[in-house]
Design an enzyme around this catalytic site. Structure first.
Site, mmCIF file in Angstrom:
data_model
loop_
_atom_site.group_PDB
_atom_site.id
_atom_site.type_symbol
_atom_site.label_atom_id
_atom_site.label_comp_id
_atom_site.label_asym_id
_atom_site.label_seq_id
_atom_site.Cartn_x
_atom_site.Cartn_y
_atom_site.Cartn_z
ATOM 1 N N SER A 6 0.829 -1.199 0.000
ATOM 2 C CA SER A 6 0.000 0.000 0.000
ATOM 3 C C SER A 6 0.864 1.250 0.000
ATOM 4 O O SER A 6 1.961 1.261 0.573
ATOM 5 C CB SER A 6 -0.869 -0.023 1.252
ATOM 6 O OG SER A 6 -1.449 1.237 1.472
ATOM 7 N N TYR B 13 -1.962 -1.333 10.897
ATOM 8 C CA TYR B 13 -2.235 -1.837 9.545
ATOM 9 C C TYR B 13 -1.078 -1.483 8.606
ATOM 10 O O TYR B 13 -0.527 -2.341 7.912
ATOM 11 C CB TYR B 13 -3.549 -1.247 9.003
ATOM 12 C CG TYR B 13 -3.617 -1.264 7.495
ATOM 13 C CD1 TYR B 13 -3.857 -2.436 6.807
ATOM 14 C CD2 TYR B 13 -3.387 -0.095 6.759
ATOM 15 C CE1 TYR B 13 -3.881 -2.457 5.425
ATOM 16 C CE2 TYR B 13 -3.414 -0.109 5.376
ATOM 17 C CZ TYR B 13 -3.654 -1.283 4.710
ATOM 18 O OH TYR B 13 -3.653 -1.301 3.346
ATOM 19 N N LYS C 282 2.029 -3.818 6.458
ATOM 20 C CA LYS C 282 2.441 -3.762 5.047
ATOM 21 C C LYS C 282 3.948 -3.515 4.951
ATOM 22 O O LYS C 282 4.652 -4.147 4.163
ATOM 23 C CB LYS C 282 1.681 -2.662 4.314
ATOM 24 C CG LYS C 282 0.186 -2.922 4.187
ATOM 25 C CD LYS C 282 -0.095 -4.161 3.360
ATOM 26 C CE LYS C 282 -1.563 -4.520 3.308
ATOM 27 N NZ LYS C 282 -1.811 -5.858 2.752
HETATM 28 C C1 UD1 Z 1 -6.198 4.361 3.634
HETATM 29 C C2 UD1 Z 1 -4.746 4.066 3.338
HETATM 30 C C3 UD1 Z 1 -4.647 2.905 2.409
HETATM 31 C C4 UD1 Z 1 -5.410 1.741 2.922
HETATM 32 C C5 UD1 Z 1 -6.865 2.135 3.071
HETATM 33 C C6 UD1 Z 1 -7.614 0.942 3.627
HETATM 34 C C7 UD1 Z 1 -3.249 5.985 3.342
HETATM 35 C C8 UD1 Z 1 -2.659 7.117 2.555
HETATM 36 N N1 UD1 Z 1 -4.108 5.207 2.688
HETATM 37 O O1 UD1 Z 1 -6.739 4.966 2.503
HETATM 38 O O2 UD1 Z 1 -3.306 2.534 2.290
HETATM 39 O O3 UD1 Z 1 -5.287 0.670 2.055
HETATM 40 O O4 UD1 Z 1 -6.943 3.214 3.984
HETATM 41 O O5 UD1 Z 1 -8.895 1.258 4.042
HETATM 42 O O6 UD1 Z 1 -2.949 5.774 4.497
HETATM 43 N N2 UD1 Z 1 -13.017 10.640 3.355
HETATM 44 C C9 UD1 Z 1 -14.000 11.587 3.640
HETATM 45 N N3 UD1 Z 1 -15.199 11.141 4.097
HETATM 46 C C10 UD1 Z 1 -15.484 9.810 4.275
HETATM 47 C C11 UD1 Z 1 -14.483 8.859 3.986
HETATM 48 C C12 UD1 Z 1 -13.256 9.316 3.529
HETATM 49 O O7 UD1 Z 1 -13.789 12.781 3.494
HETATM 50 O O8 UD1 Z 1 -16.597 9.478 4.720
HETATM 51 C C13 UD1 Z 1 -11.725 11.117 2.843
HETATM 52 C C14 UD1 Z 1 -10.548 10.732 3.719
HETATM 53 O O9 UD1 Z 1 -10.315 11.700 4.699
HETATM 54 C C15 UD1 Z 1 -9.431 10.655 2.681
HETATM 55 C C16 UD1 Z 1 -10.144 10.207 1.401
HETATM 56 O O10 UD1 Z 1 -11.523 10.462 1.607
HETATM 57 O O11 UD1 Z 1 -8.903 11.915 2.454
HETATM 58 C C17 UD1 Z 1 -9.966 8.740 1.117
HETATM 59 O O12 UD1 Z 1 -10.268 8.016 2.291
HETATM 60 P P1 UD1 Z 1 -10.354 6.425 2.310
HETATM 61 O O13 UD1 Z 1 -11.218 5.956 1.193
HETATM 62 O O14 UD1 Z 1 -10.723 6.011 3.693
HETATM 63 O O15 UD1 Z 1 -8.890 5.940 1.947
HETATM 64 P P2 UD1 Z 1 -7.478 6.365 2.608
HETATM 65 O O16 UD1 Z 1 -7.642 6.785 3.992
HETATM 66 O O17 UD1 Z 1 -6.795 7.262 1.647
#
Ligand code: UD1
Length: 339
Positions: free
Chosen positions: A124, A149, A153
């Site tokens: 990841s 987590y 990795k």
């Molecule tokens: C993270 C990890 C990734 C991991 C994944 C597993 C990092 C950079 N990435 O992804 O390696 O495999 O989790 O679950 O550490 N968001 C909102 N509202 C929501 C949900 C998400 O604003 O309800 C935003 C988050 O703040 C983030 C983006 O959407 O900025 C993506 O979030 P998400 O889909 O959870 O993935 P990551 O956190 O990037």
């Protein structure tokens, strides 16, 4: 060529099974069904025309894995997806994560030791933490992990490198995924979150269909173009194809030992851009609000894909609109046809 796909009924696993068949490989699926549904096997069968071999099996059980290696002796490659992946839960239950993600990896490597297998590991972009330079290349320092987590990795990559350095006859490719989203264009498989989705896109689609009232954007005060976090979203079908490319690379005579590749598009997209892209691609308005930052979030990360383009011979083709519309088609399908 028979390929063992652990976690083969999960989100990325199921799409990879389909791409393996498209490329002429024969997948053998292993899954413990802890975060997947056995009916995904029927869904895969609707796409590829037959039901692949499936073993329900806990990879943490050494005895079961040894038995698997006896029952499936002519495996020529392993794609190891099976792992826990919820960042927040890993902070609450670190031992659950270390036990599952390490025991499964080690049992698998030991059981198939000595067979000169090609091994693809699901890593990841989380291993980079917040990179100093963007886009981040594979040469960037691997930061001390921000969650148990992420640590699994990072350490798993080290375990694999140590194993290769010790003279093991495995060939290993680690793929550092950015943010996989979207679904197969048949809409027969896709992401199947259990309970409240933690990830952005399933939360968006569940809000759009009315399962959730609204989506909260976690922070709009970051140092990014619109203040929301930036990620490198990649279509799961493109991501699945990267595994086929990794197997092909390892099958080449001159491939030795270990290598690692970024698997992203090379483009960064903010949370707000994703929300608006979803609205544009589907015509559905989203009820969203701006909320506080989510603890542990990286501000921005996207990948440099030069190495995967040149050496792996793989490049993502599908754009954000394809990601959003396919995720939406899947949400509509699964809401009307619950498994
Ligand atoms: C993270 C990890 C990734 C991991 C994944 C597993 C990092 C950079 N990435 O992804 O390696 O495999 O989790 O679950 O550490 N968001 C909102 N509202 C929501 C949900 C998400 O604003 O309800 C935003 C988050 O703040 C983030 C983006 O959407 O900025 C993506 O979030 P998400 O889909 O959870 O993935 P990551 O956190 O990037």
């Amino acid at each position: 060529m028979k390929i063992l796909v652990t976690g083969g009924l999960g989100f990325i696993g199921s799409h990879t099974v389909v791409e393996l068949v498209n490329a002429g490989y024969e997948p053998v699926i292993v899954d413990d069904l802890s975060n997947s549904d056995p009916k995904i096997l029927d869904q895969i069968a609707k796409i590829i025309g037959y039901k692949p071999v499936f073993h329900k099996l806990d990879l943490c059980n050494e005895h079961s894995v040894k038995e698997l290696a006896v029952n499936e002796p002519d495996i020529e490659g392993i794609i190891h997806f099976a792992a826990y992946k919820a960042v927040g839960e890993s902070v609450q239950k670190p031992l659950k994560y270390y036990r599952n993600n390490f025991y499964s990896l080690i049992n698998l490597l030991e059981a198939y030791h000595g067979k000169a297998l090609n091994f693809v590991f699901s890593s990841s972009c989380t291993v980079y933490g917040q990179p100093e330079q963007l886009p981040v290349t594979e040469a960037a320092p691997v930061q001390s992990a921000q969650s148990p987590y992420g640590n699994t990795k990072q350490i798993a990559e080290e375990i694999l490198q140590d194993m290769i350095a010790s003279g093991s006859d495995y060939k290993v490719v680690s793929l550092r995924y950015f943010n996989p989203v979207g679904a197969h264009d048949s809409a027969l498989i896709g992401e199947l979150p259990i309970g409240v989705p933690q990830n952005l896109v399933p939360f968006i689609t569940q809000t759009a269909i009315g399962k959730r009232q609204k989506i909260t954007v976690f922070g709009d005060d970051y140092n990014t173009p619109d203040g929301s976090c930036v990620r490198d979203y990649i279509h799961v079908v493109d991501l699945a194809k990267a595994h086929v490319a990794a197997l092909k690379l390892m099958q080449k005579d001159n491939f030795k030992g270990y290598d690692v590749f970024n698997i992203g598009t090379g483009n960064g997209t903010t949370v707000l851009q994703i929300i608006h892209a979803f609205e544009r691609a589907t015509g559905v308005k989203l009820n969203y609000e701006i909320g506080p930052r989510r603890g542990g979030d990286v501000e921005q990360v996207w990948g440099d894909v030069t190495k995967s383009t040149n050496k792996l011979g793989w490049k993502a083709k599908l754009g954000i609109d394809d990601m959003m519309s396919s995720a939406w088609e899947w949400e509509k399908y699964i809401s009307q046809n619950p498994l």
